[in-house]
Design a protein around this motif. Sequence first.
Motif, mmCIF file in Angstrom:
data_model
loop_
_atom_site.group_PDB
_atom_site.id
_atom_site.type_symbol
_atom_site.label_atom_id
_atom_site.label_comp_id
_atom_site.label_asym_id
_atom_site.label_seq_id
_atom_site.Cartn_x
_atom_site.Cartn_y
_atom_site.Cartn_z
ATOM 1 N N ARG A 174 0.874 -1.064 0.038
ATOM 2 C CA ARG A 174 -0.001 0.016 0.255
ATOM 3 C C ARG A 174 0.830 1.310 -0.149
ATOM 4 N NH1 ARG A 174 -3.969 2.010 5.115
ATOM 5 N NH2 ARG A 174 -1.881 2.233 5.764
ATOM 6 N N VAL A 175 1.929 1.377 0.959
ATOM 7 C CA VAL A 175 2.870 2.560 0.942
ATOM 8 C C VAL A 175 3.321 2.661 -0.593
ATOM 9 C CG1 VAL A 175 5.132 3.424 1.725
ATOM 10 C CG2 VAL A 175 3.273 2.245 3.262
ATOM 11 N N VAL A 176 3.907 1.765 -1.062
ATOM 12 C CA VAL A 176 4.429 1.820 -2.522
ATOM 13 C C VAL A 176 3.321 2.151 -3.471
ATOM 14 C CG1 VAL A 176 5.738 0.820 -4.437
ATOM 15 C CG2 VAL A 176 6.342 0.024 -2.010
ATOM 16 N N ALA A 177 2.477 1.639 -3.337
ATOM 17 C CA ALA A 177 1.353 1.862 -4.381
ATOM 18 C C ALA A 177 0.694 3.436 -4.366
ATOM 19 C CB ALA A 177 0.124 1.038 -4.340
ATOM 20 N N GLU A 178 0.451 3.965 -3.140
ATOM 21 C CA GLU A 178 0.153 5.421 -2.650
ATOM 22 C C GLU A 178 1.078 6.388 -3.379
ATOM 23 O OE1 GLU A 178 -0.952 5.155 1.308
ATOM 24 O OE2 GLU A 178 -2.975 4.440 1.097
ATOM 25 N N ALA A 179 2.549 5.839 -3.151
ATOM 26 C CA ALA A 179 3.615 6.730 -3.599
ATOM 27 C C ALA A 179 3.494 6.875 -5.048
ATOM 28 C CB ALA A 179 4.937 6.301 -3.080
ATOM 29 N N ALA A 180 3.313 5.667 -5.845
ATOM 30 C CA ALA A 180 3.258 5.742 -7.234
ATOM 31 C C ALA A 180 1.911 6.428 -7.636
ATOM 32 C CB ALA A 180 3.138 4.338 -7.510
ATOM 33 N N ASP A 181 1.107 6.618 -6.885
ATOM 34 C CA ASP A 181 -0.269 7.301 -7.245
ATOM 35 C C ASP A 181 0.257 8.710 -7.172
ATOM 36 O OD1 ASP A 181 -3.021 7.868 -7.893
ATOM 37 O OD2 ASP A 181 -2.943 8.511 -5.715
ATOM 38 N N ARG A 182 0.547 9.193 -6.088
ATOM 39 C CA ARG A 182 1.192 10.581 -5.897
ATOM 40 C C ARG A 182 1.969 11.471 -6.793
ATOM 41 N NH1 ARG A 182 1.707 8.919 -0.351
ATOM 42 N NH2 ARG A 182 3.818 9.022 -0.793
ATOM 43 N N ALA A 225 -3.004 -7.954 -0.749
ATOM 44 C CA ALA A 225 -2.145 -7.017 -1.712
ATOM 45 C C ALA A 225 -2.808 -6.987 -3.005
ATOM 46 C CB ALA A 225 -1.032 -7.339 -1.424
ATOM 47 N N GLU A 226 -3.341 -8.133 -3.394
ATOM 48 C CA GLU A 226 -3.658 -8.052 -4.835
ATOM 49 C C GLU A 226 -5.119 -7.213 -4.671
ATOM 50 O OE1 GLU A 226 -2.468 -12.551 -6.496
ATOM 51 O OE2 GLU A 226 -4.685 -12.104 -6.201
ATOM 52 N N LEU A 227 -5.906 -7.593 -3.672
ATOM 53 C CA LEU A 227 -7.186 -6.727 -3.653
ATOM 54 C C LEU A 227 -7.027 -5.162 -3.520
ATOM 55 C CD1 LEU A 227 -9.351 -9.265 -1.078
ATOM 56 C CD2 LEU A 227 -9.797 -8.371 -3.372
ATOM 57 N N PHE A 228 -5.866 -4.923 -2.752
ATOM 58 C CA PHE A 228 -5.814 -3.505 -2.594
ATOM 59 C C PHE A 228 -5.624 -2.904 -3.990
ATOM 60 C CE2 PHE A 228 -3.026 0.277 -2.302
ATOM 61 C CZ PHE A 228 -3.805 1.000 -1.387
ATOM 62 N N CYS A 229 -4.650 -3.524 -4.667
ATOM 63 C CA CYS A 229 -4.135 -2.862 -6.056
ATOM 64 C C CYS A 229 -5.253 -3.139 -7.104
ATOM 65 C CB CYS A 229 -3.097 -3.841 -6.645
ATOM 66 S SG CYS A 229 -1.415 -3.459 -5.669
ATOM 67 N N GLN A 230 -6.069 -3.817 -7.077
ATOM 68 C CA GLN A 230 -6.942 -4.043 -7.958
ATOM 69 C C GLN A 230 -8.191 -2.847 -7.825
ATOM 70 O OE1 GLN A 230 -8.454 -8.129 -7.649
ATOM 71 N NE2 GLN A 230 -6.531 -8.663 -7.791
ATOM 72 N N ASN A 231 -8.433 -2.949 -6.458
ATOM 73 C CA ASN A 231 -9.700 -1.855 -6.158
ATOM 74 C C ASN A 231 -8.824 -0.270 -6.170
ATOM 75 O OD1 ASN A 231 -12.103 -3.094 -5.085
ATOM 76 N ND2 ASN A 231 -10.451 -4.525 -4.671
#
Length: 626
Positions: free
Chosen positions: A392-400, A428-434
């Motif tokens: 989640r931390v890496v994904a949110e940084a990618a989004d920002r 982790a899969e569920l978080f990224c897909q949603n």
Amino acid sequence: MLPRRAVAAIHPRLAVVAHDTFMVWLAWTAVSMMRWSLAPNPSPVSLFGPEVWIVIAAQGAIFWWTGLYKGLWRFASLPDLWNIAKAAVLGALVIAMALAIYNRLETVPRTVLVVYPLVLALLLGAPRLLYRYWKDSRLDFVARAPSERVLVLGAGKAGEALVRDLRRENRYAVVGFLDDNAQLRGARVHGVPVLGSIDQLPQLARETAAEMLVIAMPAANKAQMRRAVDLCEATGLPFRTVPRLEDVVAGRSSFNELKEVAIEDLLGREPVRLDWTAIRTRLAGRRVLVTGGGGSIGSELCRQVARLGVESLSVLDQSEYNLYTIEQELRRDYPDLLLNAWLGDCGDAMTCERVFAEARPEVVFHAAAYKHVPLLQGQVREAFRNNVLGTRVVAEAADRHGTDSFVLISTDKAVNPTSIMGACKRVAELFCQNFAQHSRTHFITVRFGNVLDSAGSVVPRFREQIRAGGPVTVTHPEITRYFMTIPEACQLILQAAVLGQGGEIFALDMGEPVKIRDLAEQMIRLAGKHEGSDIAIVYTGLRPGEKLFEELFHPQERYTDTAHAKIFLAQPRSMAWPLLTAQLGKAEAAVREFDQETLRRILEQLLPEFAVTEAAQDNVVTFGPR
């Protein structure tokens, strides 16, 4: 004064030039004399007149231009003969033009210009081939006799090249070939006969008194390779193989190197065909970040990405040694690559913020994860912190920071998970897909099974147990797993990244599942041991969180084919975004308080199938020695 080495290098070249010049003179004067001898009023042929010197000068210039003197007589072959023929024909044309300017070809019959290149090609080619034959034959008369009689399986290009090299070393006497091509039966390759088909190996090995077998079939698929190995094992003789072409190209082996047959050779699959044009178009000139870049999958992803001409490559890993190792390798192999190595935990928000702010990655491959199933079964906090909250931390940084693509490296253990590790990867899969539905970043999940020779996997563990004299420990007689090589998995990850538009789950075609019991037995045989008498196999029972077989899809994930034959697309299962974020918020607090029971309940609430299957793991059967 020239150095002695330079003089030594010049002398053979001068001898070749002198030889070829003499042959030009001989061909021209001989053909001219022969032609004029047939004329009613023959004219005397000048042996060293102006016409001859023009011929020598013109032909010599053509020899130099065609690179004839760059070849070595020791290795003269068909390409050299073709070069000689080309030089002779071009020389005849240039000579005709030069003599036309000199005397309008008044003293040169046209027949001479036609026959001369044929005679010259013969006079130049024959000595070269005879010299090579003499050099090769001389190896057969050295004082020490070859020590081992070798039978080669495969009379193709690899077998032919292998025999040449073995004859030079003089440590082996190749007594014959075996090949399934019926048209080769009775033929000879470098004087070595093709004795029969590969199925006749046990019989022919006895008849030829072979002492070693060599499998020279680098293009064989796994079924053909297994058949060859089974036949070799039936003879009781030691056997070796030549490396596959992809291993030679990748620098993992040398051409015609004799090596022991590894389990990877038997579990290997047909080569993966990739759309490299699309992959390069997607990644070339872009900034790429690989988390967990020092691990088995992450490091190979770094190697693959570095070859594609990316603008920059950033590697994030919390293992100092792993990061140092991959950094040194990349700097050595790709000195022009703009490389940034970051030591840190991907679950540390400040670390990720700094990495994304400075590297500004356009593509992220998130390979950082804990993966050891039994170990993580009692480490719920660390598994959730790293595999879920870290993602989640890496994904949110990618989004920002406006990252274009985010590729989550997942596992088949996330399907109907029975382990903490698999359940955390599924969350982790569920978080990224949603999250893909709330972000401009394209979030893509790639799911696959075991990779051969990854750190801590079953193959290196079996290898170490066999080396120590056993026993080899297998959890259950019927347990199966999917296997794939690390390079193949990483190449398919790159291909899936090109196919993805955001929110997808891609599953890689892992082929047929392999019984771990069969894997252990095969590795024992490849080590030259016998199962039972030399190395025992002990069944220890399923470990906590372990399943008898793995799956690539959940029943509710209806999957379809993609443009690539080895990549499937699964239909993602949606979840209410507020519920998911609320549960992850509770999990973050539980991680801070080291509340493992709360984390386990959160996993059960997010994944109802995990609560059911986990309970089934309480009854673990233990097996004793076989």
